[in-house]
Write a protein that holds these residues in place. Structure first.
Motif, PDB file in Angstrom:
ATOM      1  N   ILE A 113      -7.086  64.742 -53.788  1.00 16.55           N
ATOM      2  CA  ILE A 113      -7.093  66.084 -54.398  1.00 16.55           C
ATOM      3  C   ILE A 113      -5.712  66.682 -54.184  1.00 16.55           C
ATOM      4  N   ASP A 114      -5.075  67.211 -55.272  1.00 12.46           N
ATOM      5  CA  ASP A 114      -3.720  67.743 -55.119  1.00 12.46           C
ATOM      6  C   ASP A 114      -3.744  69.242 -54.837  1.00 12.46           C
ATOM      7  N   ASN A 115      -2.546  69.814 -54.751  1.00 14.73           N
ATOM      8  CA  ASN A 115      -2.407  71.230 -54.376  1.00 14.73           C
ATOM      9  C   ASN A 115      -2.907  72.181 -55.442  1.00 14.73           C
ATOM     10  N   ASP A 116      -3.211  71.673 -56.625  1.00 16.91           N
ATOM     11  CA  ASP A 116      -3.841  72.503 -57.662  1.00 16.91           C
ATOM     12  C   ASP A 116      -5.323  72.195 -57.796  1.00 16.91           C
ATOM     13  N   ASN A 117      -5.870  71.517 -56.757  1.00 14.36           N
ATOM     14  CA  ASN A 117      -7.288  71.148 -56.714  1.00 14.36           C
ATOM     15  C   ASN A 117      -7.694  70.193 -57.830  1.00 14.36           C
ATOM     16  N   LEU A 118      -6.756  69.447 -58.313  1.00 18.00           N
ATOM     17  CA  LEU A 118      -7.061  68.437 -59.315  1.00 18.00           C
ATOM     18  C   LEU A 118      -7.399  67.125 -58.597  1.00 18.00           C
ATOM     19  N   ARG A 119      -8.504  66.519 -59.000  1.00 13.19           N
ATOM     20  CA  ARG A 119      -8.975  65.296 -58.377  1.00 13.19           C
ATOM     21  C   ARG A 119      -8.551  64.066 -59.168  1.00 13.19           C
ATOM     22  N   ASP A 120      -8.296  63.009 -58.440  1.00 11.01           N
ATOM     23  CA  ASP A 120      -8.010  61.734 -59.090  1.00 11.01           C
ATOM     24  C   ASP A 120      -9.246  61.334 -59.915  1.00 11.01           C
ATOM     25  N   PRO A 121      -9.115  61.242 -61.220  1.00 12.89           N
ATOM     26  CA  PRO A 121     -10.290  60.956 -62.059  1.00 12.89           C
ATOM     27  C   PRO A 121     -10.804  59.529 -61.908  1.00 12.89           C
ATOM     28  N   ILE A 122      -9.985  58.648 -61.352  1.00 16.57           N
ATOM     29  CA  ILE A 122     -10.397  57.245 -61.197  1.00 16.57           C
ATOM     30  C   ILE A 122     -10.769  56.955 -59.755  1.00 16.57           C
ATOM     31  N   GLY A 123      -9.898  57.315 -58.819  1.00 22.26           N
ATOM     32  CA  GLY A 123     -10.144  57.059 -57.409  1.00 22.26           C
ATOM     33  C   GLY A 123      -9.992  55.588 -57.056  1.00 22.26           C
ATOM     34  N   ALA A 124     -10.253  55.296 -55.805  1.00 21.84           N
ATOM     35  CA  ALA A 124     -10.211  53.911 -55.330  1.00 21.84           C
ATOM     36  C   ALA A 124     -11.593  53.527 -54.841  1.00 21.84           C
ATOM     37  N   ARG A 125     -11.986  52.290 -55.085  1.00 20.41           N
ATOM     38  CA  ARG A 125     -13.324  51.851 -54.722  1.00 20.41           C
ATOM     39  C   ARG A 125     -13.293  50.427 -54.202  1.00 20.41           C
ATOM     40  N   LEU A 126     -14.279  50.150 -53.321  1.00 22.92           N
ATOM     41  CA  LEU A 126     -14.388  48.808 -52.780  1.00 22.92           C
ATOM     42  C   LEU A 126     -15.832  48.577 -52.346  1.00 22.92           C
ATOM     43  N   VAL A 127     -16.342  47.398 -52.619  1.00 20.92           N
ATOM     44  CA  VAL A 127     -17.684  47.014 -52.195  1.00 20.92           C
ATOM     45  C   VAL A 127     -17.574  46.208 -50.905  1.00 20.92           C
ATOM     46  N   TYR A 128     -18.272  46.675 -49.878  1.00 19.44           N
ATOM     47  CA  TYR A 128     -18.232  46.016 -48.575  1.00 19.44           C
ATOM     48  C   TYR A 128     -19.479  45.160 -48.391  1.00 19.44           C
ATOM     49  N   PRO A 129     -19.319  43.848 -48.232  1.00 19.03           N
ATOM     50  CA  PRO A 129     -20.465  42.987 -47.930  1.00 19.03           C
ATOM     51  C   PRO A 129     -20.761  43.048 -46.431  1.00 19.03           C
ATOM     52  N   ILE A 130     -21.892  43.629 -46.039  1.00 17.76           N
ATOM     53  CA  ILE A 130     -22.165  43.835 -44.616  1.00 17.76           C
ATOM     54  C   ILE A 130     -23.438  43.101 -44.195  1.00 17.76           C
ATOM     55  N   LEU A 131     -23.469  42.806 -42.906  1.00 17.87           N
ATOM     56  CA  LEU A 131     -24.588  42.092 -42.304  1.00 17.87           C
ATOM     57  C   LEU A 131     -25.106  42.915 -41.133  1.00 17.87           C
ATOM     58  N   ASN A 132     -26.389  43.193 -41.121  1.00 18.83           N
ATOM     59  CA  ASN A 132     -26.960  43.999 -40.037  1.00 18.83           C
ATOM     60  C   ASN A 132     -27.135  43.167 -38.770  1.00 18.83           C
ATOM     61  N   SER A 133     -26.867  43.785 -37.615  1.00 18.33           N
ATOM     62  CA  SER A 133     -27.070  43.143 -36.316  1.00 18.33           C
ATOM     63  C   SER A 133     -28.273  43.772 -35.625  1.00 18.33           C
ATOM     64  N   ARG A 134     -29.007  42.960 -34.906  1.00 20.73           N
ATOM     65  CA  ARG A 134     -30.205  43.426 -34.238  1.00 20.73           C
ATOM     66  C   ARG A 134     -29.849  44.291 -33.031  1.00 20.73           C
ATOM     67  N   PRO A 135     -30.497  45.456 -32.875  1.00 19.18           N
ATOM     68  CA  PRO A 135     -30.224  46.296 -31.699  1.00 19.18           C
ATOM     69  C   PRO A 135     -30.792  45.655 -30.433  1.00 19.18           C
ATOM     70  N   THR A 136     -30.386  46.196 -29.292  1.00 18.90           N
ATOM     71  CA  THR A 136     -30.865  45.710 -27.997  1.00 18.90           C
ATOM     72  C   THR A 136     -31.370  46.865 -27.159  1.00 18.90           C
ATOM     73  N   VAL A 137     -32.273  46.551 -26.226  1.00 21.21           N
ATOM     74  CA  VAL A 137     -32.786  47.554 -25.299  1.00 21.21           C
ATOM     75  C   VAL A 137     -33.096  46.852 -23.982  1.00 21.21           C
ATOM     76  N   ALA A 138     -32.895  47.564 -22.864  1.00 19.20           N
ATOM     77  CA  ALA A 138     -33.165  46.979 -21.548  1.00 19.20           C
ATOM     78  C   ALA A 138     -33.593  48.066 -20.577  1.00 19.20           C
ATOM     79  N   ILE A 139     -34.695  47.844 -19.881  1.00 15.27           N
ATOM     80  CA  ILE A 139     -35.168  48.781 -18.859  1.00 15.27           C
ATOM     81  C   ILE A 139     -34.230  48.727 -17.662  1.00 15.27           C
ATOM     82  N   ASN A 140     -33.878  49.893 -17.164  1.00 16.62           N
ATOM     83  CA  ASN A 140     -33.062  49.991 -15.949  1.00 16.62           C
ATOM     84  C   ASN A 140     -33.986  49.902 -14.742  1.00 16.62           C
ATOM     85  N   ARG A 141     -33.939  48.788 -14.011  1.00 19.26           N
ATOM     86  CA  ARG A 141     -34.887  48.559 -12.920  1.00 19.26           C
ATOM     87  C   ARG A 141     -34.645  49.483 -11.739  1.00 19.26           C
ATOM     88  N   THR A 142     -33.468  50.101 -11.650  1.00 21.94           N
ATOM     89  CA  THR A 142     -33.215  51.039 -10.557  1.00 21.94           C
ATOM     90  C   THR A 142     -33.734  52.440 -10.873  1.00 21.94           C
TER      91      THR A 142
END
Length: 498
Positions: A113-142
């Motif tokens: 966005i420029d100083n006259d509030n004009l927006r880039d009509p095209i912009g930049a774009r990218l598709v991200y190929p992502i892979l989900n990771s399994r969360p972890t949990v552990a009881i604190n024995r103390t």
């Protein structure tokens, strides 16, 4: 040729005025839109080589006839209401994965966005190929309960996600039932992947109960939408299993961690803390319990006589929860009265000042029977026991010597054998000596001589909610007056009841 100054000025003015006769002509240039670029233009990764959903993305913008004042970005949804403004040129994002999927392709788009509030009509774009990771949990024995506890059990656990903590949607716990019993435990970013809760159940009767959930060390009532959070299915008088898991934004569930503990029923207003060790443990326990039962009290018993004294004190009993505040303090406050016996002042009584603070705030009273011995009166123990002075030297109480009341009480006790491991005590300012002994002193030649100093055996603290009895009661019986002694002093004066 020399031109006079006045003539030069006249010529210059004529030129100026003459030029004003011609108007300025031409078209004003219109504002040109800025342009935007991502620092990475393409990504080609498939299968297990896909990116983590936590990604740092950077961009930049230029403007041919002005300057860039900021940017707007959108993730997947690029409709006009979905853009977010920022002045940054980079940031770390947790890119969303469609719930139920392990991988996804996520669109990221940014525009300057420029100083006259004009927006880039095209912009930049990218598709991200992502892979989900399994969360972890552990009881604190103390931060978790021992094998057996009464009404309150606390549990601490940590949770994490390779894609970042912000990718964790929630943590859930259950007791005994992992089909219908899961309950969400909310967390905030400030928790930094650690949670601690306490479950409090009414354990005055056996059976399945709801446990109320309290959050953190502050023991705050956990509420969701104005309602107290409860966990069903806790079994009083039986073994229980605690389950915890984490769930991420893609609804991927961590492995479940578990811990079991037994919830003991509370059947009395009086708690008996048994810290008596050695071969005489059973005899001491049986004596004190029989005297209490003579007076209609069958107390709840908590055996805390594990561990060895090292360097002047024992480690706090493993029968107690490891978390003192709030778990142990609030648990002990569930009783109105505590009857505490031990054979050594270096055992768990050294922690009494700390662990019984809420018990006394709730109006509790206690009776302590532990033999006195020579100790440094500057120890923390004597912030609890109302003892100002301990006799120095070799004292003796002969067989059949009387232990007599120093206040209007009727029960007299008698020594059943000569005792040399006894020392007289004097109470702190404001305390009251309730019983005195017929102490004698042995000099360096072994001769027994009269003793006229302080002779305290039982001292009541200034608040009137603690009585310390400094001689092992196994050696005091005479005329079977121990029952009357407990009736007058413990039941009558301290208000002990079933």
């Amino acid at each position: 040729m020399h031109i006079k100054p006045t003539l030069f000025a006249a010529i210059l003015l004529g030129l100026l005025f003459g030029s004003c006769k011609e108007p300025i002509s031409g078209n004003r240039n219109e504002n040109q839109a800025p342009s935007t670029n991502l620092t990475v233009e393409s990504i080609n990764r498939e299968g297990g080589f896909r990116l983590s959903s936590q990604i740092r993305i950077s961009w930049f913008g230029t403007d041919p006839d002005g300057y860039v004042i900021g940017y707007e970005y959108a993730i997947n949804d690029t409709s006009e209401g979905a853009w977010t403004f920022t002045t940054k040129t980079d940031s770390t994002f947790i890119l969303p994965i469609t719930p139920g999927q392990s991988q996804d392709d996520v669109l990221f788009k940014v525009r300057a966005i420029d100083n006259d509030n004009l927006r880039d009509p095209i912009g930049a774009r990218l598709v991200y190929p992502i892979l989900n990771s399994r969360p972890t949990v552990a009881i604190n024995r103390t931060q978790s309960p021992p094998d057996t506890l009464f009404s309150i059990a606390s549990f601490g656990w940590s949770f994490n996600d390779p894609d970042g903590l912000l990718n964790i949607a929630r943590t859930e716990v259950a007791v005994n039932d992992t089909v219908n019993g899961w309950v969400e435990i909310p967390f905030t970013e400030s928790d930094e992947g650690e949670l601690f809760i306490s479950l409090e159940v009414d354990n005055t009767s056996s059976g399945e109960k709801e446990a109320q959930v309290f959050l953190g060390r502050s023991y705050s009532t956990l509420q969701v939408d104005g309602n107290n959070v409860v966990i069903p299915g806790v079994k009083v008088g039986d073994e229980n299993i605690f389950y915890v898991r984490a769930v991420d934004a893609a609804e991927e569930v961590s492995k479940v961690d578990t811990l079991s503990w037994f919830v003991k029923k509370q059947g009395s207003k009086t708690l008996f803390l048994n810290d008596f060790t050695g071969t005489n443990t059973s005899a001491a326990l049986d004596l004190h319990l029989s005297i209490l039962q003579e007076n209609g009290i069958t107390p709840d018993i908590w055996n805390i006589n594990d561990g060895e004294v090292v360097q002047g004190r024992v480690a706090l009993s493993k029968a107690f929860p490891t978390v003192l505040d709030p778990t142990l303090k609030k648990t002990l406050a569930k009783w109105d009265h505590i009857y505490w016996i031990s054979d050594d002042l270096d055992r768990n009584i050294v922690y009494a000042q700390e662990i019984l603070s809420e018990f006394y705030k709730s109006g509790g009273t206690s009776f302590v029977n532990i033999p006195i011995k020579t100790k440094d009166l500057g120890e923390e123990l004597f912030n609890y026991l109302p003892v100002d002075s301990i006799g120095s030297g070799n004292f003796i109480i002969s067989k059949d010597s009387l232990i007599t009341p120093a206040v209007p009480l009727q029960a007299e006790l008698k020594s059943t054998s000569s005792r040399v491991d006894v020392l007289p005590i004097k109470g702190i300012s404001g305390s009251q000596t309730l019983y005195v002994g017929n102490y004698k002193k042995r000099n360096f030649r072994g001769q027994i001589q009269p003793y006229d100093g302080y002779k305290g055996v039982a001292i009541e603290n200034p608040e009137g909610n603690l009585v310390y009895f400094a001689i092992d009661m196994r050696y005091l019986n005479g005329n079977n007056n121990l029952g009357q002694f407990i009736q007058e002093l413990v039941v009558g004066r301290l208000g002990f009841k079933q």
